[in-house]
Scaffold this motif. Structure first.
Motif, mmCIF file in Angstrom:
data_model
loop_
_atom_site.group_PDB
_atom_site.id
_atom_site.type_symbol
_atom_site.label_atom_id
_atom_site.label_comp_id
_atom_site.label_asym_id
_atom_site.label_seq_id
_atom_site.Cartn_x
_atom_site.Cartn_y
_atom_site.Cartn_z
ATOM 1 N N VAL A 7 35.045 -2.085 31.839
ATOM 2 C CA VAL A 7 33.542 -2.645 31.299
ATOM 3 C C VAL A 7 33.871 -2.625 29.881
ATOM 4 C CG1 VAL A 7 32.536 -1.796 33.522
ATOM 5 C CG2 VAL A 7 32.688 -0.258 31.746
ATOM 6 N N GLU A 8 32.793 -3.289 29.442
ATOM 7 C CA GLU A 8 32.497 -3.350 27.899
ATOM 8 C C GLU A 8 31.958 -2.301 27.430
ATOM 9 O OE1 GLU A 8 33.714 -5.909 26.066
ATOM 10 O OE2 GLU A 8 34.696 -6.854 27.868
ATOM 11 N N ALA A 10 28.577 1.201 28.159
ATOM 12 C CA ALA A 10 28.015 2.306 28.998
ATOM 13 C C ALA A 10 26.903 1.552 29.874
ATOM 14 C CB ALA A 10 27.432 3.439 28.117
ATOM 15 N N VAL A 11 26.270 0.479 29.507
ATOM 16 C CA VAL A 11 25.334 -0.218 30.249
ATOM 17 C C VAL A 11 26.057 -0.820 31.434
ATOM 18 C CG1 VAL A 11 23.683 -2.251 30.561
ATOM 19 C CG2 VAL A 11 23.641 -0.585 28.439
ATOM 20 N N GLN A 12 26.986 -1.527 31.301
ATOM 21 C CA GLN A 12 27.880 -1.931 32.457
ATOM 22 C C GLN A 12 28.331 -0.642 33.295
ATOM 23 O OE1 GLN A 12 30.737 -4.659 31.046
ATOM 24 N NE2 GLN A 12 29.489 -6.261 30.354
ATOM 25 N N ALA A 13 28.755 0.182 32.513
ATOM 26 C CA ALA A 13 29.567 1.409 33.395
ATOM 27 C C ALA A 13 28.373 2.095 34.396
ATOM 28 C CB ALA A 13 29.791 2.329 32.334
ATOM 29 N N LYS A 14 27.040 2.084 33.773
ATOM 30 C CA LYS A 14 26.066 2.696 34.788
ATOM 31 C C LYS A 14 25.830 1.645 35.794
ATOM 32 C CE LYS A 14 21.249 4.147 34.238
ATOM 33 N NZ LYS A 14 20.246 3.323 34.757
ATOM 34 N N SER A 15 25.787 0.293 35.545
ATOM 35 C CA SER A 15 25.587 -0.667 36.688
ATOM 36 C C SER A 15 26.646 -0.407 37.769
ATOM 37 C CB SER A 15 25.836 -2.125 36.180
ATOM 38 O OG SER A 15 25.606 -3.077 37.372
ATOM 39 N N GLU A 16 28.277 -0.575 37.253
ATOM 40 C CA GLU A 16 29.084 -0.331 38.091
ATOM 41 C C GLU A 16 29.067 0.993 38.935
ATOM 42 O OE1 GLU A 16 31.667 -2.060 39.188
ATOM 43 O OE2 GLU A 16 31.264 -3.748 37.748
ATOM 44 N N ILE A 17 28.369 2.261 38.390
ATOM 45 C CA ILE A 17 28.429 3.240 38.907
ATOM 46 C C ILE A 17 27.518 3.294 39.924
ATOM 47 C CG2 ILE A 17 27.601 5.933 38.549
ATOM 48 C CD1 ILE A 17 29.334 5.718 36.037
ATOM 49 N N GLU A 18 26.240 2.660 39.892
ATOM 50 C CA GLU A 18 25.136 2.592 40.755
ATOM 51 C C GLU A 18 25.616 1.708 41.934
ATOM 52 O OE1 GLU A 18 22.163 0.667 38.348
ATOM 53 O OE2 GLU A 18 21.435 2.378 37.488
ATOM 54 N N GLU A 19 26.625 0.787 41.844
ATOM 55 C CA GLU A 19 26.966 0.016 42.944
ATOM 56 C C GLU A 19 27.899 0.799 43.500
ATOM 57 O OE1 GLU A 19 27.852 -2.801 45.736
ATOM 58 O OE2 GLU A 19 26.265 -2.843 44.267
ATOM 59 N N LEU A 20 28.851 1.585 42.930
ATOM 60 C CA LEU A 20 29.812 2.443 43.763
ATOM 61 C C LEU A 20 29.169 3.403 44.488
ATOM 62 C CD1 LEU A 20 32.445 2.594 40.751
ATOM 63 C CD2 LEU A 20 32.969 1.612 43.072
ATOM 64 N N THR A 21 28.210 4.162 44.142
ATOM 65 C CA THR A 21 27.364 5.166 44.912
ATOM 66 C C THR A 21 26.647 4.388 46.055
ATOM 67 O OG1 THR A 21 25.451 5.044 43.247
ATOM 68 C CG2 THR A 21 26.941 6.732 42.843
ATOM 69 N N ARG A 22 26.249 3.251 45.915
ATOM 70 C CA ARG A 22 25.684 2.591 47.114
ATOM 71 C C ARG A 22 26.674 2.304 48.210
ATOM 72 N NH1 ARG A 22 22.439 -0.060 43.299
ATOM 73 N NH2 ARG A 22 23.978 -1.764 42.642
ATOM 74 N N GLY A 24 29.074 4.440 48.671
ATOM 75 C CA GLY A 24 29.321 5.691 49.353
ATOM 76 C C GLY A 24 30.145 6.720 48.545
ATOM 77 N N TYR A 25 30.407 6.263 47.237
ATOM 78 C CA TYR A 25 31.280 7.056 46.380
ATOM 79 C C TYR A 25 30.112 8.129 45.742
ATOM 80 C CZ TYR A 25 35.204 4.155 46.716
ATOM 81 O OH TYR A 25 36.149 3.339 47.309
ATOM 82 N N THR A 26 30.636 9.359 45.307
ATOM 83 C CA THR A 26 29.709 10.161 44.677
ATOM 84 C C THR A 26 30.188 10.359 43.287
ATOM 85 O OG1 THR A 26 31.177 12.032 44.869
ATOM 86 C CG2 THR A 26 29.800 11.783 46.589
ATOM 87 N N HIS A 27 29.444 10.790 42.424
ATOM 88 C CA HIS A 27 29.635 10.868 40.858
ATOM 89 C C HIS A 27 30.966 11.920 40.742
ATOM 90 C CE1 HIS A 27 26.073 9.140 39.137
ATOM 91 N NE2 HIS A 27 25.643 9.382 40.340
ATOM 92 N N ASP A 28 31.198 12.726 41.707
ATOM 93 C CA ASP A 28 32.437 13.382 41.451
ATOM 94 C C ASP A 28 33.736 12.436 41.851
ATOM 95 O OD1 ASP A 28 30.897 15.701 40.985
ATOM 96 O OD2 ASP A 28 31.005 16.521 43.042
ATOM 97 N N ASP A 29 33.422 11.476 42.229
ATOM 98 C CA ASP A 29 34.755 10.510 42.692
ATOM 99 C C ASP A 29 34.970 9.626 41.397
ATOM 100 O OD1 ASP A 29 34.763 11.492 45.253
ATOM 101 O OD2 ASP A 29 33.423 9.961 46.144
ATOM 102 N N ILE A 30 34.144 9.622 40.417
ATOM 103 C CA ILE A 30 34.208 8.490 39.516
ATOM 104 C C ILE A 30 34.693 9.325 38.002
ATOM 105 C CG2 ILE A 30 32.875 6.898 38.102
ATOM 106 C CD1 ILE A 30 31.225 6.719 40.682
ATOM 107 N N TYR A 31 35.340 8.511 37.326
ATOM 108 C CA TYR A 31 35.988 9.144 36.051
ATOM 109 C C TYR A 31 35.731 7.851 34.923
ATOM 110 C CZ TYR A 31 38.201 12.609 39.067
ATOM 111 O OH TYR A 31 38.620 13.750 39.886
ATOM 112 N N ILE A 32 35.207 8.456 33.935
ATOM 113 C CA ILE A 32 35.099 7.264 32.867
ATOM 114 C C ILE A 32 35.979 7.713 31.518
ATOM 115 C CG2 ILE A 32 33.546 6.301 31.176
ATOM 116 C CD1 ILE A 32 31.456 6.427 33.059
ATOM 117 N N GLY A 98 38.299 -1.242 22.658
ATOM 118 C CA GLY A 98 36.992 -0.492 22.564
ATOM 119 C C GLY A 98 36.388 -0.711 24.204
ATOM 120 N N LYS A 99 37.018 -0.974 25.121
ATOM 121 C CA LYS A 99 36.400 -1.150 26.379
ATOM 122 C C LYS A 99 36.311 0.357 27.102
ATOM 123 C CE LYS A 99 37.611 -5.946 26.842
ATOM 124 N NZ LYS A 99 38.199 -7.002 27.807
ATOM 125 N N LEU A 100 35.645 0.334 28.135
ATOM 126 C CA LEU A 100 35.640 1.681 28.945
ATOM 127 C C LEU A 100 36.401 1.451 30.357
ATOM 128 C CD1 LEU A 100 31.904 2.614 28.794
ATOM 129 C CD2 LEU A 100 33.873 3.563 27.379
#
Length: 106
Positions: A7-8, A10-22, A24-32, A98-100
């Motif tokens: 992602v480009e 943090a805003v895009q990262a937040k959006s991706e994380i929201e989709e991933l949690t929908r 079934g992934y948890t925040h503990d499954d996600i690394y940035i 400069g990407k995430l």
């Protein structure tokens, strides 16, 4: 199997994380990852995602990373989060621009 997303910002990262949690992934499954350590820490804290530490890397690799370049440290941590050596090298090149990088691994 780990999922890698580029992602480009943090805003895009937040959006991706929201989709991933929908999905079934948890925040503990996600690394940035970001190339700049402070940026990486700030985004990880703000978005409540997991940090790669001794649990994922093991004691010796964690200690070794204290004495290596940032690029070597990032590749090592991304491998510990579930990427292959080649995937981690590709992801680290994206960080250079400069990407995430988000890595999802249950």
């Amino acid at each position: 199997m780990a999922i890698k997303k580029i992602v480009e910002n943090a805003v895009q990262a937040k959006s991706e994380i929201e989709e991933l949690t929908r999905q079934g992934y948890t925040h503990d499954d996600i690394y940035i990852f970001a190339h700049d350590k402070k940026r990486s820490d700030d985004i990880t804290d703000a978005l409540d995602t997991e940090k790669v530490g001794m649990k994922e890397q093991g004691f010796l690799d964690s200690m070794k990373n204290m004495f290596t370049s940032r690029g070597d440290e990032l590749r090592s941590k991304m491998e510990a989060a579930g990427l292959t050596k080649e995937e981690a090298a590709d992801a680290e090149r994206e960080l250079d621009h400069g990407k995430l990088v988000l890595i999802v691994n249950k």
